[in-house]
Design an enzyme around this catalytic site. Structure first.
Site, short mmCIF file in Angstrom:
data_model
loop_
_atom_site.label_atom_id
_atom_site.label_comp_id
_atom_site.label_asym_id
_atom_site.label_seq_id
_atom_site.Cartn_x
_atom_site.Cartn_y
_atom_site.Cartn_z
N ASP A 32 0.86 -1.18 0.00
CA ASP A 32 0.00 0.00 0.00
C ASP A 32 0.90 1.24 0.00
O ASP A 32 2.10 1.14 0.19
CB ASP A 32 -0.93 0.00 1.22
CG ASP A 32 -0.21 -0.39 2.49
OD1 ASP A 32 0.96 0.04 2.67
OD2 ASP A 32 -0.77 -1.13 3.30
N ASP A 56 1.50 5.01 1.69
CA ASP A 56 1.16 5.96 2.75
C ASP A 56 1.78 7.30 2.41
O ASP A 56 2.86 7.36 1.81
CB ASP A 56 1.70 5.47 4.10
CG ASP A 56 1.08 4.15 4.50
OD1 ASP A 56 -0.13 3.99 4.31
OD2 ASP A 56 1.81 3.26 4.97
N ASP A 85 9.48 4.01 13.16
CA ASP A 85 10.11 2.91 13.91
C ASP A 85 11.54 2.59 13.48
O ASP A 85 12.46 2.60 14.29
CB ASP A 85 9.21 1.66 13.90
CG ASP A 85 8.66 1.29 12.54
OD1 ASP A 85 9.04 1.94 11.55
OD2 ASP A 85 7.86 0.33 12.46
P1 ATP Z 1 3.96 -3.27 5.54
O1 ATP Z 1 2.92 -2.35 4.95
O2 ATP Z 1 4.77 -4.02 4.58
O3 ATP Z 1 3.39 -4.12 6.61
P2 ATP Z 1 4.95 -0.84 6.62
O4 ATP Z 1 6.30 -0.45 7.20
O5 ATP Z 1 4.47 -0.05 5.47
O6 ATP Z 1 5.04 -2.38 6.30
P3 ATP Z 1 2.61 0.09 7.94
O7 ATP Z 1 1.90 -0.49 9.11
O8 ATP Z 1 1.91 0.24 6.66
O9 ATP Z 1 3.90 -0.79 7.79
O10 ATP Z 1 3.19 1.50 8.43
C1 ATP Z 1 3.61 2.53 7.55
C2 ATP Z 1 4.74 3.32 8.18
O11 ATP Z 1 4.32 3.91 9.41
C3 ATP Z 1 5.96 2.48 8.57
O12 ATP Z 1 6.81 2.27 7.49
C4 ATP Z 1 6.59 3.33 9.64
O13 ATP Z 1 7.30 4.41 9.09
C5 ATP Z 1 5.38 3.89 10.36
N1 ATP Z 1 4.98 3.02 11.47
C6 ATP Z 1 4.11 1.97 11.44
N2 ATP Z 1 3.98 1.39 12.63
C7 ATP Z 1 4.76 2.12 13.47
C8 ATP Z 1 5.05 2.04 14.86
N3 ATP Z 1 4.49 1.10 15.61
N4 ATP Z 1 5.90 2.96 15.37
C9 ATP Z 1 6.44 3.92 14.61
N5 ATP Z 1 6.23 4.04 13.30
C10 ATP Z 1 5.40 3.16 12.73
MG MG Z 2 2.50 -0.16 4.57
#
Ligand code: ATP
Ligand code: MG
Length: 463
Positions: free
Chosen positions: A74, A76, A157
């Site tokens: 996705d 963001d 994170d």
């Molecule tokens: P995926 O979508 O592959 O699961 P992702 O890193 O994109 O991995 P998301 O949950 O979509 O995970 O989160 C988007 C972004 O938001 C992350 O890349 C990170 O920068 C931030 N993020 C998500 N969860 C946290 C958290 N618990 N603490 C701090 N930042 C976070």
């Molecule tokens: Mg994501």
């Protein structure tokens, strides 16, 4: 000329965070991410925000995945527009969340998450709704203080999740050396690891999941406190834990993820029974096969059922308990029901499985003994069951792991593939059981005595 310079560096000391930030702008010639790789909805959203005078970047997992040559799940977006300002720019959008307010912008079937740059965490809980709130363990209960792009980077994170891509200039903004970490395949938490895990213990699970999924090594400081801080997961709402665990199981790298969870002691509050199950060779083989199978299905874009996964993870615990109840004199089916309830209620005290999955899990389990009856109409009734496919795949895994005879699996494979006429021929003839034999004998002797009585009466009346 400027394109020839691969990146520009702006050294900056961040006054509000403990991280040393240094903005590095990476140009297209180095990173090679083309704006055509960004979804049209994400492009429309960044353009809309930028046209209104705000800054807007694709951020997080999408930039990371594109740099690794993977297809993002996705997109963001991070912006300096407040949720209300973003909401007012897009007709099909809505503000969501309490702990973390976001805007969902929708185009067709696609939804883009737009978050406003977050500011630093404050522990001052005296002024409600103007500060971020933490509980007694340091867990962030609310995170709605807005800040600068640089501060937002430090609130993310891992360094490789803190890269900002601007589709209009095709530049990546990197404040925390995430680009270098990503290229070195190092997953590094931003800031002090203990504080960051205390703020949000789910980051420990994310560390395991992302390192398994992206084949990245956890940096030493990032990995070190995980074992000691594992109990903090108990304070995380159950629904969030379940979602994160499911993401790990459906990441396409469930096997290495679960092994790593256990190695780092993170499974205690999630799947505590894993220890016992994995210590028995049959249990370990069964879980390994189930997770490997799931990973292959995900990698081939085939659907995977969460209920099937949890049914597999807990099956050997059910088997042990089932045997105990049977040995104590319970009838097999009643023993199985007692075992299932016992295992599921033990599990609910940790990672609570939503009810909608529990019903399917139980169906898969309770159908297992029925695969052993190959007599009369029983196999026909079983194959017509709406949950047959899942239960059948489960039974094949049991055969493959050595728990039950492979011949049974072969019989069922042939039965499933056969025409209706051939299926009729495959069915075993009902054999009279001990009870039935007795009943038949009784029936025969009753018939004989009736016959004898009739003959006697006849003879009497004739005389
Ligand atoms: P995926 O979508 O592959 O699961 P992702 O890193 O994109 O991995 P998301 O949950 O979509 O995970 O989160 C988007 C972004 O938001 C992350 O890349 C990170 O920068 C931030 N993020 C998500 N969860 C946290 C958290 N618990 N603490 C701090 N930042 C976070
Ligand atoms: Mg994501």
């Amino acid at each position: 000329m400027i394109r020839k310079l691969l990146h520009k560096v702006f050294k900056q000391k961040n006054p509000t965070t403990n991280t040393n930030t240094q903005l590095r702008i990476i140009l297209f010639d180095e990173h090679r991410i083309n704006r055509n790789q960004i979804s049209s909805c994400a492009l429309k959203t960044t353009q809309g925000l930028q046209k209104a005078g705000f800054s807007a970047f694709i951020v997080g997992g999408a930039v990371r995945d594109l740099l690794l040559g993977l297809k993002p799940k996705d997109f963001d977006i991070a912006t300096n527009a407040t949720p209300e300002q973003t909401r007012s720019l897009f007709k099909r959008s809505r503000i969501i969340g309490r702990r973390f307010r976001l805007v969902h912008v929708m185009c067709g079937y696609e939804t883009i998450e737009v978050s406003t740059f977050r500011g630093p965490v404050s522990n001052d809980n005296d002024i409600p709704d103007t500060k971020n709130h933490t509980d007694q363990h340091g867990r962030l209960l609310r995170d709605n203080i807005f800040g600068s792009q640089e501060e937002d980077a430090a609130r993310r994170d891992f360094t490789s999740n803190a890269l900002f891509y601007d589709p209009s200039s095709e530049e990546i903004h990197d404040y925390l050396d995430g680009y270098t970490d990503l290229k070195a395949k190092t997953l590094r938490i931003i800031g002090d690891p203990v504080t960051r895990y205390r703020e949000d213990p789910v980051r420990m699970l994310r560390a395991i999941r992302l390192s398994a999924k992206l084949d990245m090594q956890l940096d030493h400081r990032t990995a070190e406190p995980i074992g000691d801080l594992a109990p903090l997961l108990q304070n995380v709402p159950s629904a969030r834990l379940f979602d994160e665990m499911l993401k790990l199981l459906l990441s396409g790298h469930a096997l290495s993820g679960v092994v790593d969870l256990r190695t780092r002691g993170l499974h205690h509050g999630l799947l505590p029974m894993l220890d016992v199950i994995l210590e028995q060779p049959l249990g370990e083989r069964f879980i390994t096969l189930a997770l490997k199978n799931t990973d292959e299905r995900i990698q081939h874009d085939k659907p995977v059922s969460p209920a099937f996964l949890f049914a597999s993870l807990l099956w050997h615990e059910v088997l042990t308990s089932w045997n105990t109840y049977k040995n104590s004199g319970e009838k097999p089916l009643s023993a199985l029901y007692q075992a299932m309830n016992e295992v599921l209620s033990k599990q609910q005290q940790n990672l609570s499985i939503p009810r909608r999955f529990c019903a399917t899990i139980m169906e898969i389990w309770v159908m297992q003994p029925r695969f052993e009856s190959l007599i009369g109409r029983k196999p026909f009734r079983l194959i017509a069951h709406p949950r047959f496919r899942a239960a059948y795949d489960f039974m094949l895994l049991r055969c493959e792991s050595g728990e039950i005879k492979t011949e049974l699996g072969t019989w069922w494979k042939n039965f499933v593939a056969a025409t209706p006429e051939k299926r009729e021929k495959m069915i075993h003839k009902p054999q009279a059981s001990g009870k039935r034999r007795k009943r038949n004998r009784r029936r025969t002797s009753r018939t004989n005595s009736t016959q004898r009585l009739t003959t006697a009466t006849k003879e009497k009346s004739e005389s």
